[in-house]
Every structure is written in structure tokens, then in C-alpha cells.
Design a protein around this motif. Structure first.
Motif, PDB file in Angstrom:
ATOM      1  N   ALA A 145      21.930  -4.755  -2.922  1.00 15.11           N
ATOM      2  CA  ALA A 145      22.882  -3.666  -2.726  1.00 15.11           C
ATOM      3  C   ALA A 145      22.675  -2.600  -3.811  1.00 15.11           C
ATOM      4  CB  ALA A 145      24.304  -4.203  -2.765  1.00 15.11           C
ATOM      5  N   LEU A 146      23.478  -1.537  -3.687  1.00 12.71           N
ATOM      6  CA  LEU A 146      23.333  -0.376  -4.554  1.00 12.71           C
ATOM      7  C   LEU A 146      23.269  -0.741  -6.041  1.00 12.71           C
ATOM      8  CD1 LEU A 146      23.308   2.680  -4.842  1.00 12.71           C
ATOM      9  CD2 LEU A 146      25.794   2.624  -4.831  1.00 12.71           C
ATOM     10  N   ASP A 147      22.156  -0.396  -6.644  1.00 14.60           N
ATOM     11  CA  ASP A 147      21.980  -0.683  -8.060  1.00 14.60           C
ATOM     12  C   ASP A 147      20.770   0.112  -8.559  1.00 14.60           C
ATOM     13  OD1 ASP A 147      22.465  -1.755 -10.518  1.00 14.60           O
ATOM     14  OD2 ASP A 147      22.024  -3.820  -9.967  1.00 14.60           O
ATOM     15  N   TRP A 148      20.662   0.221  -9.867  1.00 12.35           N
ATOM     16  CA  TRP A 148      19.478   0.831 -10.431  1.00 12.35           C
ATOM     17  C   TRP A 148      18.463  -0.288 -10.675  1.00 12.35           C
ATOM     18  CZ3 TRP A 148      24.148   2.909 -10.572  1.00 12.35           C
ATOM     19  CH2 TRP A 148      24.260   4.299 -10.453  1.00 12.35           C
ATOM     20  N   PRO A 149      17.157   0.010 -10.528  1.00 13.47           N
ATOM     21  CA  PRO A 149      16.154  -1.046 -10.707  1.00 13.47           C
ATOM     22  C   PRO A 149      16.090  -1.539 -12.151  1.00 13.47           C
ATOM     23  CG  PRO A 149      15.222   0.881  -9.603  1.00 13.47           C
ATOM     24  CD  PRO A 149      16.563   1.286 -10.119  1.00 13.47           C
ATOM     25  N   LEU A 150      15.583  -2.740 -12.302  1.00 18.37           N
ATOM     26  CA  LEU A 150      15.311  -3.282 -13.640  1.00 18.37           C
ATOM     27  C   LEU A 150      13.993  -2.724 -14.145  1.00 18.37           C
ATOM     28  CD1 LEU A 150      16.258  -6.944 -12.756  1.00 18.37           C
ATOM     29  CD2 LEU A 150      17.589  -5.390 -14.188  1.00 18.37           C
ATOM     30  N   ALA A 151      13.088  -2.528 -13.206  1.00 19.40           N
ATOM     31  CA  ALA A 151      11.791  -1.926 -13.520  1.00 19.40           C
ATOM     32  C   ALA A 151      11.230  -1.365 -12.224  1.00 19.40           C
ATOM     33  CB  ALA A 151      10.828  -2.963 -14.086  1.00 19.40           C
ATOM     34  N   ALA A 152      10.457  -0.307 -12.343  1.00 19.54           N
ATOM     35  CA  ALA A 152       9.851   0.289 -11.152  1.00 19.54           C
ATOM     36  C   ALA A 152       8.510   0.892 -11.538  1.00 19.54           C
ATOM     37  CB  ALA A 152      10.763   1.361 -10.560  1.00 19.54           C
ATOM     38  N   ALA A 153       7.626   0.970 -10.562  1.00 21.62           N
ATOM     39  CA  ALA A 153       6.353   1.642 -10.797  1.00 21.62           C
ATOM     40  C   ALA A 153       6.040   2.529  -9.611  1.00 21.62           C
ATOM     41  CB  ALA A 153       5.234   0.623 -10.992  1.00 21.62           C
ATOM     42  N   SER A 154       5.573   3.740  -9.900  1.00 22.20           N
ATOM     43  CA  SER A 154       5.063   4.617  -8.853  1.00 22.20           C
ATOM     44  C   SER A 154       3.612   4.911  -9.170  1.00 22.20           C
ATOM     45  CB  SER A 154       5.844   5.931  -8.811  1.00 22.20           C
ATOM     46  OG  SER A 154       7.135   5.719  -8.288  1.00 22.20           O
ATOM     47  N   VAL A 155       2.782   4.925  -8.132  1.00 19.09           N
ATOM     48  CA  VAL A 155       1.368   5.221  -8.335  1.00 19.09           C
ATOM     49  C   VAL A 155       0.928   6.299  -7.360  1.00 19.09           C
ATOM     50  CG1 VAL A 155       0.862   2.889  -9.151  1.00 19.09           C
ATOM     51  CG2 VAL A 155       0.573   3.428  -6.725  1.00 19.09           C
ATOM     52  N   ALA A 156      -0.039   7.087  -7.774  1.00 22.37           N
ATOM     53  CA  ALA A 156      -0.697   8.044  -6.892  1.00 22.37           C
ATOM     54  C   ALA A 156      -2.198   7.870  -7.093  1.00 22.37           C
ATOM     55  CB  ALA A 156      -0.259   9.472  -7.221  1.00 22.37           C
ATOM     56  N   LEU A 157      -2.903   7.689  -5.994  1.00 27.01           N
ATOM     57  CA  LEU A 157      -4.346   7.441  -6.063  1.00 27.01           C
ATOM     58  C   LEU A 157      -5.076   8.480  -5.236  1.00 27.01           C
ATOM     59  CD1 LEU A 157      -4.291   3.591  -5.336  1.00 27.01           C
ATOM     60  CD2 LEU A 157      -4.414   4.692  -7.587  1.00 27.01           C
ATOM     61  N   LYS A 158      -6.140   9.034  -5.838  1.00 27.90           N
ATOM     62  CA  LYS A 158      -7.026   9.892  -5.052  1.00 27.90           C
ATOM     63  C   LYS A 158      -8.247   9.043  -4.758  1.00 27.90           C
ATOM     64  CE  LYS A 158      -6.883  14.444  -5.509  1.00 27.90           C
ATOM     65  NZ  LYS A 158      -6.862  15.659  -6.323  1.00 27.90           N
ATOM     66  N   LEU A 159      -8.476   8.780  -3.486  1.00 27.25           N
ATOM     67  CA  LEU A 159      -9.544   7.856  -3.114  1.00 27.25           C
ATOM     68  C   LEU A 159     -10.747   8.606  -2.551  1.00 27.25           C
ATOM     69  CD1 LEU A 159      -7.438   5.092  -1.289  1.00 27.25           C
ATOM     70  CD2 LEU A 159      -8.319   5.038  -3.623  1.00 27.25           C
ATOM     71  N   GLY A 160     -11.953   8.111  -2.855  1.00 22.53           N
ATOM     72  CA  GLY A 160     -13.172   8.536  -2.191  1.00 22.53           C
ATOM     73  C   GLY A 160     -13.708   7.293  -1.504  1.00 22.53           C
ATOM     74  N   GLY A 161     -13.520   7.228  -0.213  1.00 22.03           N
ATOM     75  CA  GLY A 161     -13.771   5.958   0.470  1.00 22.03           C
ATOM     76  C   GLY A 161     -12.788   4.941  -0.051  1.00 22.03           C
ATOM     77  N   ALA A 162     -13.310   3.799  -0.509  1.00 19.28           N
ATOM     78  CA  ALA A 162     -12.395   2.783  -1.038  1.00 19.28           C
ATOM     79  C   ALA A 162     -12.242   2.930  -2.544  1.00 19.28           C
ATOM     80  CB  ALA A 162     -12.921   1.394  -0.697  1.00 19.28           C
ATOM     81  N   GLN A 163     -13.070   3.825  -3.119  1.00 19.40           N
ATOM     82  CA  GLN A 163     -13.088   3.904  -4.579  1.00 19.40           C
ATOM     83  C   GLN A 163     -12.052   4.903  -5.119  1.00 19.40           C
ATOM     84  OE1 GLN A 163     -16.355   5.647  -6.934  1.00 19.40           O
ATOM     85  NE2 GLN A 163     -16.973   3.523  -7.290  1.00 19.40           N
ATOM     86  N   VAL A 164     -11.402   4.519  -6.202  1.00 19.33           N
ATOM     87  CA  VAL A 164     -10.418   5.388  -6.831  1.00 19.33           C
ATOM     88  C   VAL A 164     -11.129   6.493  -7.623  1.00 19.33           C
ATOM     89  CG1 VAL A 164      -8.545   5.494  -8.530  1.00 19.33           C
ATOM     90  CG2 VAL A 164      -8.750   3.501  -7.017  1.00 19.33           C
ATOM     91  N   GLN A 165     -10.879   7.759  -7.254  1.00 17.05           N
ATOM     92  CA  GLN A 165     -11.426   8.883  -8.014  1.00 17.05           C
ATOM     93  C   GLN A 165     -10.521   9.190  -9.201  1.00 17.05           C
ATOM     94  OE1 GLN A 165     -14.398  10.285  -6.913  1.00 17.05           O
ATOM     95  NE2 GLN A 165     -14.315   8.625  -5.429  1.00 17.05           N
ATOM     96  N   GLU A 166      -9.230   9.170  -8.924  1.00 21.32           N
ATOM     97  CA  GLU A 166      -8.265   9.491  -9.965  1.00 21.32           C
ATOM     98  C   GLU A 166      -7.001   8.675  -9.699  1.00 21.32           C
ATOM     99  OE1 GLU A 166      -7.574  13.726 -10.266  1.00 21.32           O
ATOM    100  OE2 GLU A 166      -6.065  13.448 -11.826  1.00 21.32           O
ATOM    101  N   ALA A 167      -6.392   8.198 -10.754  1.00 17.72           N
ATOM    102  CA  ALA A 167      -5.180   7.389 -10.587  1.00 17.72           C
ATOM    103  C   ALA A 167      -4.109   7.863 -11.545  1.00 17.72           C
ATOM    104  CB  ALA A 167      -5.495   5.923 -10.867  1.00 17.72           C
ATOM    105  N   ARG A 168      -2.884   7.813 -11.058  1.00 21.50           N
ATOM    106  CA  ARG A 168      -1.751   8.062 -11.961  1.00 21.50           C
ATOM    107  C   ARG A 168      -0.743   6.926 -11.776  1.00 21.50           C
ATOM    108  NH1 ARG A 168      -1.147  13.955 -10.120  1.00 21.50           N
ATOM    109  NH2 ARG A 168      -2.967  14.954 -11.036  1.00 21.50           N
ATOM    110  N   VAL A 169      -0.326   6.396 -12.892  1.00 20.41           N
ATOM    111  CA  VAL A 169       0.606   5.262 -12.872  1.00 20.41           C
ATOM    112  C   VAL A 169       1.790   5.614 -13.769  1.00 20.41           C
ATOM    113  CG1 VAL A 169       0.892   2.810 -13.411  1.00 20.41           C
ATOM    114  CG2 VAL A 169      -1.312   3.643 -12.548  1.00 20.41           C
ATOM    115  N   VAL A 170       2.989   5.575 -13.196  1.00 17.99           N
ATOM    116  CA  VAL A 170       4.186   5.940 -13.965  1.00 17.99           C
ATOM    117  C   VAL A 170       5.252   4.854 -13.783  1.00 17.99           C
ATOM    118  CG1 VAL A 170       5.901   7.733 -14.436  1.00 17.99           C
ATOM    119  CG2 VAL A 170       3.678   8.367 -13.475  1.00 17.99           C
ATOM    120  N   LEU A 171       5.765   4.366 -14.895  1.00 11.68           N
ATOM    121  CA  LEU A 171       6.812   3.342 -14.856  1.00 11.68           C
ATOM    122  C   LEU A 171       8.184   4.003 -14.930  1.00 11.68           C
ATOM    123  CD1 LEU A 171       5.313   0.799 -17.431  1.00 11.68           C
ATOM    124  CD2 LEU A 171       5.238   0.644 -14.941  1.00 11.68           C
ATOM    125  N   GLY A 172       9.134   3.401 -14.241  1.00  6.04           N
ATOM    126  CA  GLY A 172      10.518   3.867 -14.321  1.00  6.04           C
ATOM    127  C   GLY A 172      11.410   2.767 -14.866  1.00  6.04           C
TER     128      GLY A 172
END
Lengths: 328, 229
Positions: A235-262
Motif C-alpha cells: 500500500a501507499l508508502d515511500w520505498p526503502l530503496a529504489a533504482a532507475s536505469v537508462a541504457l543506450k543500446l547498440g544491438g545487445a551491447q550497452v553504449q551508455e548507461a546511467r544508474v541512479v539510486l533513490g
């Protein structure tokens, strides 16, 4: 709640003119889901409340493949959740929105409000101040009830965690924010919007008392995004931990990655250590685990929150796997 | 001239200097004294003054407020700090919406504002003007319960009953939006309401039953049923 004046301007110039130079003078009202609670608890007692919901140019979601995504500060969580292009192109945003499991909050809560909501630290919420100190100036958190506090960026005196649901995924997408004040507008990366206060007079972001956050701009680009939250209850609550990621892929390979914790540090916590590990790799469970481990490599838990290190590590792993599986 | 307006004497205020003129002074102050860390073109002071002066400011004393509750217009005089929940309960004697947490968490105060469920404890009455406010009082017709209310009764969807009005209103808004929910969708859809007695299983059953009843009655009327998907 202290009595206050109420004004509902229709332009941002009017709104800014109604705000004060000091925080006690005026507060900005959008959805009100956090502000009114803070005012009832006397954490804020503004003499004037400026309702910005009538500012038309603060609304709207616009997507354009050339320019990217623009979110007005007044866009609600429910509007984000139902927007076709946000749904199809930014699953990481929708996942963050759906972490807010209350329709009532999603109908009122806004993008600008989410980025500006005050920390949930229970010392702060009970009137001990943002830096939660006793009469001698010692932190109440370090030797106190700190199970929900920061494991990163916690050298002090700030130990609260940033409560925003959207900030991690927006930072992962390279978002910029526009602020409007009495001297006009300014724009800065969302990552630079958040700050760790060092003194009692500082806030947790760079917004000035007479400024309004007006919009969020996400540059164009093809990113695979995902958000993974770990919460104590469904139910409604703030997370204990969270992660968001954004990946720029070339085929299956990661070109650029961003990882941010909340929810693990006083600011949304970007982790270049994890990003480096992912570059030029194909995301497998093993690589995702390695990135998770790197993401919490600098963590220094307090006396009661060591468990959050494991939660953050797993959140990174699962967000990465979710991003490449393309699943919303 | 401007200096005069900037410093209204207490005499002038006593004689009822308009809120608008008072604001001019405040607006000028914020335009001139701001910390000056911003870039971009300077908004001319005179313009800032004019901008603020165009806006009406209500309060902190009671101001006329018109609310449209269940289709009826209600004229009140309320301080801006009065929440919609307090206006309903304490001024309009509509005590269906309950004050429990009063912090946008528990859902007992849920009302429908322009078709959307909201926590009325965290909405000001003054900002609810011009909106269609629907409360639990609008659901039953005389002694005849709304089908959703009847389904709550049938399924033992309450124990102490304090959360029930909020749940019923949240469920009504949910079914209006998602007429054909699965149990899981109903569970997540009502995630903004808490029942400390723990009658969730009955509540989800009631909501699903009300949804089915609605579909059946639509088929009965020959409206082409099942058009909810």
C-alpha cells in the motif's frame, strides 16, 4: 494550521510577484498532498499560499522525437501514467509513477510537487529540523532511530533521504529543469537541482523562496528505462530503496548507461561506478549483479540501516534486467 | 507615490485599505529585494508590481466561498485554511467523509472532485470552487442503497465501518474508470485506502460483485452489454 492568505494567479509573473524573499512568507500550492500535511504539522507556516494550478503554461505533456519529452510542473502522476508516449517510450517513468499506489495521490500529486516534496525523515516530520539535532547540536539520527535514513552521502550533518519518486529516472534520462523567478527564468540539469544541506538555513535543493519550478525537459534519445522499488508494504508508502536505469543500446551491447539510486541518500544518488561496469557489456544477470555491487560500493550504513545496502544492490540488478527485457 | 503604497500606515489599513493595494507593496518588495542569483533578463519592477496587483488575495479572515456539492450550490464564508473535508463536515454537516489521518494517507476522507477521487483532507475548500464535488451522501437514493453500498453490506466489507465511506467513494470512482476490473486491479486500484480492521477480502469481493451487477443490469437493459472493455 496557521491562518494564511490565498491567491490563485493566472500567470507565472503574477505568481512570482506574490511569493516572498523568505520561506516563511509564502508557499507554493500545487497538488497540496505534501504541503498541507507540512502546514498542519507546523513544519511550514507561510503567511500566504500561492495556488499555481491556474498557470496554464505549467501544464501539458509534449513528446517530439526531435526535441524529446517536456513535462509541465503541474502534470499529475495520473496524467503521466496514462500518456500514450510516456507509456510506450518511458516505462521507467511509469514504473516510478505506479510506485505511488494511491489513485487519490496520483490525481493530485504533480511532477513539480514530487521533485520539491520535503523529506520523510521522522525527526524532521516531528519538528526536530531537517538536520535533526539536539540542543547541543549533535545529530539525533546517528545514535537514534535511523533504519530509514541514508546509506550514501551521509557524512553529515544531513542524514535524510530524498523522497522523490520521479527524480532518479528523470536524472537517468538527463532531464533538465526550468525555474522561474522575479528576474526571469533559468535552466539547469535536474541532477544539479538537488543539494545536501550543510547548515540549518539551507534547503535540499537550489530553488529560491521566490522561484517556481515550471517544467522538466528530457532531451531526445533512445533509452531503455526501468525503475525498481523495494517497499516495506504494497500500500501507499515511500520505498526503502529504489533504482532507475537508462541504457543506450547498440544491438545487445550497452553504449551508455546511467544508474541512479533513490531513497538512499539526501539527494538522488547517481553511481558512475556502476555505469562504468555496464559500458560495452551485454546485460546478463551476472553483469547486473556486478553493477549492483558497484552501486553500493561506497555505502556507509548507520547503526540500523545496513539492510538498505542489500536492497539498493538488488534494486539496481532488477532495474537493469527489467530494462533489457523491455518489460513495463 | 510608490513609497506611500509601499508603506501603508496602520491608519490606512484600519480604514480598509484594499487587499489589492497592500499587495502592490508586497509584490514590489519581492521584485526588488530578491537574492539576485538568477540569470536572464530583469523583470522591470513596475511590471512585477502590476502583475501582483492584478491578483485577488483572499483571507486570512473568512472569505466568501461557493462549493458545488452533489449538484447543489453552497455559499459559505471560510478562512482559506479550511480544508474541503472540514468544510463538508463542520460547515455543511455532511459527515460521511471521515477525518482520520488528516495527512493524505488513509483514504477515509475520499471524495470525488470533477470525476477523480481525492483526499479531501488535503484539498483546500477555497481551491475546490467551481468543481463538481461528489460525496458518499449522493450515492443512496432515499432508503435505497447504491448497488456498491449494497454489495459492501452483502459481502461483510466492513467491521468497525469507519473507513467504509471512503472505501465506497474510492471504489465508485475506480469502477467508473475501470468497469471490468480483475481482483488484482481492484486491489491495486483501492491502494489509497486503509482498513485497520482488515476487511480487504470482503471489500474486493464487494467491488467485483458491484462491477458484475453493473454489467448484468446493462445487458438487461439491452445496451449491448460487455462494452466495458
Amino acid at each position: 494550521m496557521k491562518a494564511f492568505e490565498y491567491a490563485a494567479p493566472s500567470t507565472k509573473e503574477q505568481a512570482v510577484a506574490l511569493l516572498g524573499d523568505r520561506w516563511e512568507e509564502a508557499a507554493i500550492l500545487a497538488g497540496g498532498t505534501d504541503l498541507l500535511s507540512c502546514m498542519k504539522d507546523n513544519l511550514m507556516a507561510p503567511s500566504r499560499v500561492v495556488d499555481i494550478k491556474g498557470l496554464r503554461d505549467l501544464g501539458g505533456i509534449e513528446y517530439n522525437p526531435q526535441s524529446g519529452l517536456r513535462l509541465g510542473a503541474l502534470v499529475t502522476f495520473e496524467q503521466l501514467r496514462e500518456h500514450p508516449q510516456v507509456l510506450s517510450r518511458y516505462p521507467g517513468i511509469v514504473q516510478a509513477v505506479e510506485g505511488v499506489t494511491s489513485a487519490q495521490i496520483r490525481n493530485r500529486g504533480s511532477v513539480g510537487g514530487d521533485l520539491n516534496q520535503r523529506p520523510r525523515c521522522w525527526y524532521y516530520r516531528n519538528g526536530f529540523g531537517l538536520l535533526a539535532k539536539d540542543e547541543q547540536g549533535r545529530s539525533l539520527v546517528v545514535d537514534g532511530e535511523n533504519r530509514y535514513h541514508a546509506i550514501l552521502g551521509n557524512e553529515g550533518p544531513a542524514y535524510f533521504v530524498n523522497p522523490s519518486s520521479l527524480a532518479p529516472v528523470l536524472i537517468a534520462l538527463g532531464a533538465r529543469v526550468r525555474l522561474f523567478g522575479p528576474k526571469g527564468g533559468r535552466e539547469l540539469p535536474l541532477e544539479k537541482f538537488f543539494t545536501i544541506p550543510k547548515t540549518d538555513s539551507e534547503h535540499e535543493n537550489v530553488l529560491q523562496p521566490n522561484e517556481i519550478l515550471t517544467e522538466v525537459l528530457i532531451p531526445a534519445g533512445s533509452w531503455q528505462t526501468a525503475t525498481y522499488e523495494v517497499r516495506q508494504k504494497e500500500a501507499l508508502d515511500w520505498p526503502l530503496a529504489a533504482a532507475s536505469v537508462a541504457l543506450k543500446l547498440g544491438g545487445a551491447q550497452v553504449q551508455e548507461a546511467r544508474v541512479v539510486l533513490g531513497h538512499v541518500a539526501p539527494i538522488p544518488w547517481r553511481v558512475p561506478e556502476a555505469e562504468k561496469i555496464l559500458t560495452r557489456k551485454t546485460i546478463t544477470e551476472e553483469i547486473a549483479m556486478e553493477a549492483g555491487k558497484a552501486a553500493v560500493g561506497q555505502a556507509r550504513p548507520l547503526s540500523q540501516n545496513g539492510y538498505k545496502v542489500q536492497l539498493a544492490r538488488v534494486a539496481v540488478k532488477r532495474a537493469l534486467l527489467r530494462a533489457v527485457q523491455g518489460g513495463a | 507615490m510608490r513609497d506611500q503604497k509601499n508603506k501603508p500606515t496602520s491608519d490606512k489599513r484600519k480604514r480598509g485599505i484594499s487587499r489589492r493595494k497592500f499587495l502592490k507593496g508586497v509584490g514590489l518588495g519581492s521584485g526588488v529585494l530578491s537574492s539576485g542569483i538568477l540569470g536572464g533578463p530583469l523583470l522591470p519592477e513596475a511590471s512585477a508590481v502590476a502583475q501582483a496587483a492584478e491578483v485577488e488575495v483572499a483571507g486570512p479572515t473568512p472569505a466568501p466561498i461557493e462549493l458545488t456539492v452533489n449538484g447543489q450550490r453552497k455559499n459559505l464564508r471560510l478562512e482559506p485554511r479550511v480544508t474541503l473535508l472540514e468544510a463538508l463536515r463542520d460547515w455543511l454537516d455532511m459527515t460521511g467523509a471521515k477525518k482520520v489521518c488528516d495527512r493524505a494517507t488513509c483514504g477515509a476522507c475520499t471524495v470525488i472532485l470533477d470525476g477523480q477521487p481525492v483526499y479531501s483532507c488535503s484539498v483546500l475548500a477555497i481551491e475546490s470552487q467551481g468543481k463538481n464535488i461528489q460525496t458518499v451522501e449522493s450515492l443512496a437514493q432515499g432508503d435505497s442503497l447504491h448497488p456498491l453500498q449494497a454489495a459492501f453490506v452483502e459481502n461483510d466489507a466492513q467491521q468497525c465501518g469507519f473507513c467504509t465511506p471512503g472505501f465506497v467513494v474510492a471504489a465508485k470512482a475506480f469502477l467508473d474508470k475501470y468497469p471490468n476490473p480483475t481482483r488484482e486491479q481492484a486491489r491495486l486500484g483501492l491502494g489509497g485506502n486503509l482498513c485497520r480492521c482488515g476487511t480487504y477480502a470482503g471489500i474486493w469481493k464487494a467491488v467485483l460483485e458491484a462491477a458484475t451487477g453493473r454489467r448484468d443490469s446493462q445487458r438487461g437493459i439491452g445496451q449491448g452489454g460487455g462494452s466495458n472493455a
